[in-house]
Design a protein around this motif. Structure first.
Motif, PDB file in Angstrom:
ATOM      1  N   THR A   1      -6.297  62.496 -25.327  1.00 53.71           N
ATOM      2  CA  THR A   1      -6.695  62.259 -26.717  1.00 53.71           C
ATOM      3  C   THR A   1      -7.124  63.587 -27.315  1.00 53.71           C
ATOM      4  OG1 THR A   1      -8.972  61.714 -26.095  1.00 53.71           O
ATOM      5  CG2 THR A   1      -7.399  59.888 -26.273  1.00 53.71           C
TER       6      THR A   1
ATOM      7  N   LYS B   1     -12.165  61.365 -26.744  1.00 52.79           N
ATOM      8  CA  LYS B   1     -12.680  59.998 -26.731  1.00 52.79           C
ATOM      9  C   LYS B   1     -11.628  59.065 -26.133  1.00 52.79           C
ATOM     10  CE  LYS B   1     -15.626  60.634 -30.811  1.00 52.79           C
ATOM     11  NZ  LYS B   1     -15.946  60.121 -32.179  1.00 52.79           N
ATOM     12  N   ALA B   2     -11.996  57.817 -25.972  1.00 53.68           N
ATOM     13  CA  ALA B   2     -11.026  56.834 -25.487  1.00 53.68           C
ATOM     14  C   ALA B   2      -9.910  56.655 -26.510  1.00 53.68           C
ATOM     15  CB  ALA B   2     -11.731  55.500 -25.233  1.00 53.68           C
TER      16      ALA B   2
ATOM     17  N   GLU C   1      -7.562  55.293 -29.276  1.00 49.99           N
ATOM     18  CA  GLU C   1      -7.811  54.361 -30.380  1.00 49.99           C
ATOM     19  C   GLU C   1      -6.491  53.812 -30.917  1.00 49.99           C
ATOM     20  OE1 GLU C   1     -11.595  55.910 -32.754  1.00 49.99           O
ATOM     21  OE2 GLU C   1     -10.080  57.486 -32.564  1.00 49.99           O
TER      22      GLU C   1
ATOM     23  N   ASP D   1      -9.862  47.682 -25.403  1.00 54.95           N
ATOM     24  CA  ASP D   1     -10.561  48.757 -24.702  1.00 54.95           C
ATOM     25  C   ASP D   1      -9.478  49.528 -23.948  1.00 54.95           C
ATOM     26  OD1 ASP D   1     -13.152  47.939 -25.487  1.00 54.95           O
ATOM     27  OD2 ASP D   1     -13.089  46.361 -23.968  1.00 54.95           O
ATOM     28  N   ALA D   2      -9.354  50.809 -24.241  1.00 51.07           N
ATOM     29  CA  ALA D   2      -8.261  51.596 -23.685  1.00 51.07           C
ATOM     30  C   ALA D   2      -8.776  52.780 -22.891  1.00 51.07           C
ATOM     31  CB  ALA D   2      -7.354  52.071 -24.816  1.00 51.07           C
ATOM     32  N   LYS D   3      -8.040  53.106 -21.816  1.00 52.34           N
ATOM     33  CA  LYS D   3      -8.354  54.317 -21.056  1.00 52.34           C
ATOM     34  C   LYS D   3      -7.064  54.907 -20.502  1.00 52.34           C
ATOM     35  CE  LYS D   3      -9.306  51.912 -16.668  1.00 52.34           C
ATOM     36  NZ  LYS D   3     -10.292  51.721 -15.571  1.00 52.34           N
TER      37      LYS D   3
ATOM     38  N   GLU E   1      -4.948  56.702 -17.609  1.00 50.07           N
ATOM     39  CA  GLU E   1      -4.840  56.933 -16.170  1.00 50.07           C
ATOM     40  C   GLU E   1      -3.523  57.653 -15.926  1.00 50.07           C
ATOM     41  OE1 GLU E   1      -5.350  53.603 -13.600  1.00 50.07           O
ATOM     42  OE2 GLU E   1      -7.443  53.246 -14.194  1.00 50.07           O
TER      43      GLU E   1
ATOM     44  N   VAL F   1      -1.616  54.311 -20.232  1.00 50.00           N
ATOM     45  CA  VAL F   1      -2.824  53.825 -20.902  1.00 50.00           C
ATOM     46  C   VAL F   1      -3.065  52.393 -20.448  1.00 50.00           C
ATOM     47  CG1 VAL F   1      -3.900  53.248 -23.108  1.00 50.00           C
ATOM     48  CG2 VAL F   1      -2.550  55.337 -22.898  1.00 50.00           C
TER      49      VAL F   1
END
Length: 510
Positions: A437, A441-442, A444, A459-461, A463, A467
């Motif tokens: 990003t 941040k996480a 969006e 809710d995203a992350k 890896e 995503v």
């Protein structure tokens, strides 16, 4: 054999008329061929014009000498063999019954830049781009005059100038393309604010598109509109802003005067920044109401399929199946929506420009096309955003990759596939090396839903180069919408800092 008296006078008149045409029709190239022009490298280069009927024509340039003969109407055309790029100015000589010398010619990359107001948007309004002007080297511009015609024209009004385009997007594109490719760049700028796709469509497309045939049939019956157009065109004092808006809003007539005469000038491709009017919602533009245009243009969801036909038609007109079309995706815009101003423009269910962007991406189904992603740009309230600098950069990167065959990263992450694992969705991308990003941040802009299509923010992350999405309120997530809103908040980019493309996975649902 003696001619009868009643045939003699018409015979003399016809002979005099033909003699007058032959005598008065001097050797003349099409107006696109003038001092300071740029010729396209590496492909055959058509050269054409008019001369005395049946006269012999010779064109000499870059150690080439090509010959042809004018037809009975005095029209002629020939092609130069493919040319190598050259920053050294040279002359092109056209010989016939007289001689025309065209001076200060470079050879490089030629692009047509067209569309509506955001393509017209002036370089003086973008300080970042204006600051580049002193550093330009070999950029030339042909500015097409804004005018309409009820009939297809053979010649266009304008001249080549040794200067940058007035358009911020066109100049940014030319500047960075010249830098990346180390080659002269010629821009033919033909754009007009608030013009619809239909304004740039040839009448021949009525055979493929029933809705366009209806438009043109209605137009042909509308003598009031045609008389008003003729009056404005022929006015010695020009026309006022009210007439200007009226002219550019009509179907086909912009194409006739501002695009058809450009063919078949050799070029690498066409940059197309248009679509705002075809979203069927423009705010703050005078005299725009549903009554006078809403039903007359293709809407957001139909636009892409029609644009594909339009591209194919242009390629036939230019006799160049490899002609590249670079579409600029519409950037973020809209606080609320036309249908429901109470819906947040960041919501994935807003009837917004998201549909137009999805439609624009359909052109990628054709070869030799690209779509420059602008989802991270724009303004909620300004339909003419000033952040044009990244658009020029991204267009140049895309052109360098797709038309100059340079091995560079030119696009951001693009959806590849989605895995469902437990209550999570795992999104895989193409062009995802260095996925991150831009604000640490996480991610969006992701929304997910189960089969009910009750969308919730995910809710995203990140890896690796994927995503992971989930929401505690959704037990069996199935669908994703990313950046599918009028003005979404987005921050997902790849290692080249290019933004991820918007997408949705519920597209096949009825």
């Amino acid at each position: 054999m003696k001619l009868k008296k009643h045939l003699f006078i018409p015979f003399l008149l016809l002979a005099f008329f033909q003699f007058t045409i032959s005598f008065s029709q001097e050797l003349k190239p099409a107006s696109l061929f003038s001092d300071g022009m740029v010729l396209q490298r590496d492909i055959p280069v058509p050269v054409w014009g008019t001369a005395k009927p049946n006269s012999k024509i010779t064109v000499t340039f870059a150690n080439q000498k090509q010959k042809t003969k004018a037809d009975n109407n005095g029209k002629w055309m020939l092609k130069l063999d493919p040319l190598k790029a050259s920053k050294i100015a040279r002359d092109l000589v056209i010989s016939g019954d007289s001689k025309v010398t065209i001076s200060n010619i470079l050879v490089g990359e030629v692009w047509i830049c067209s569309g509506q107001s955001n393509m017209q948007f002036n370089v003086n309004n973008v300080p970042e781009i204006k600051s580049l002007i002193p550093f330009t080297k070999n950029i030339r511009t042909f500015q097409v005059k804004n005018i309409v015609s009820l009939e297809e024209q053979d010649d266009v009004t304008g001249t080549w100038e040794v200067t940058n385009p007035s358009s911020a997007v066109a100049f940014g594109f030319a500047y960075f393309l010249e830098s990346i490719g180390d080659v002269p760049v010629g821009i033919i700028l033909s754009s007009w604010g608030s013009s619809s796709l239909e304004a740039w469509m040839p009448r021949s497309m009525t055979a493929e598109l029933p809705y366009f045939k209806t438009i043109m049939d209605d137009f042909d019956k509308d003598t009031v509109t045609q008389n008003r157009l003729n009056k404005a065109i022929n006015s010695p004092k020009g026309w006022n802003i009210k007439e200007d808006i009226f002219m550019r809003r009509q179907p086909n007539v912009v194409y006739n005067a501002m695009m058809k005469p450009l063919a078949p000038y050799a070029c690498r491709g066409l940059v197309w920044y248009q679509g705002e009017r075809n979203t069927r919602y423009i705010s703050g533009v005078p005299e725009v109401t549903e009554a006078n245009w809403f039903h007359k243009v293709a809407g957001m969801k139909e636009y892409g399929d029609i644009l594909k036909l339009w591209i194919q038609n242009y390629r036939k007109t230019w006799q160049n199946n490899n002609m590249h079309f670079a579409v600029v995706m519409l950037p973020g815009y809209g606080k609320g929506t036309h249908a429901n101003p109470n819906i947040d423009s960041k919501s994935p269910t807003a009837e917004s420009w998201a549909w137009m962007r999805e439609s624009q991406l359909k052109v990628l189904e054709l070869a030799n096309t690209s779509v420059t992603n602008t989802i991270d740009l724009g303004s909620e309230t300004n339909i003419h955003p000033t952040d044009k600098f990244p658009i020029g950069q991204r267009l140049a990167l895309s052109a360098a990759k797709h038309t100059l065959n340079q091995n560079i990263v030119a696009e951001g992450p693009v959806l590849d596939q989605v895995e469902i694992e437990n209550n999570s969705l795992i999104v895989h991308f193409k062009n995802s090396k260095g996925l991150k990003t831009n604000n640490r941040k996480a991610p969006e802009g992701f929304w997910i839903a189960d089969e009910s299509l009750n969308w919730k923010m995910a809710d995203a992350k990140i890896e690796g180069e994927t995503v992971i999405l989930q929401n505690k309120g959704i037990n069996n997530p199935e669908f994703i919408r990313y950046a599918f809103a009028g003005k979404p908040d987005v921050n997902l980019v790849n290692g080249a800092n290019l933004p991820a493309y918007p997408f949705r996975t519920d597209a096949d649902l009825k």
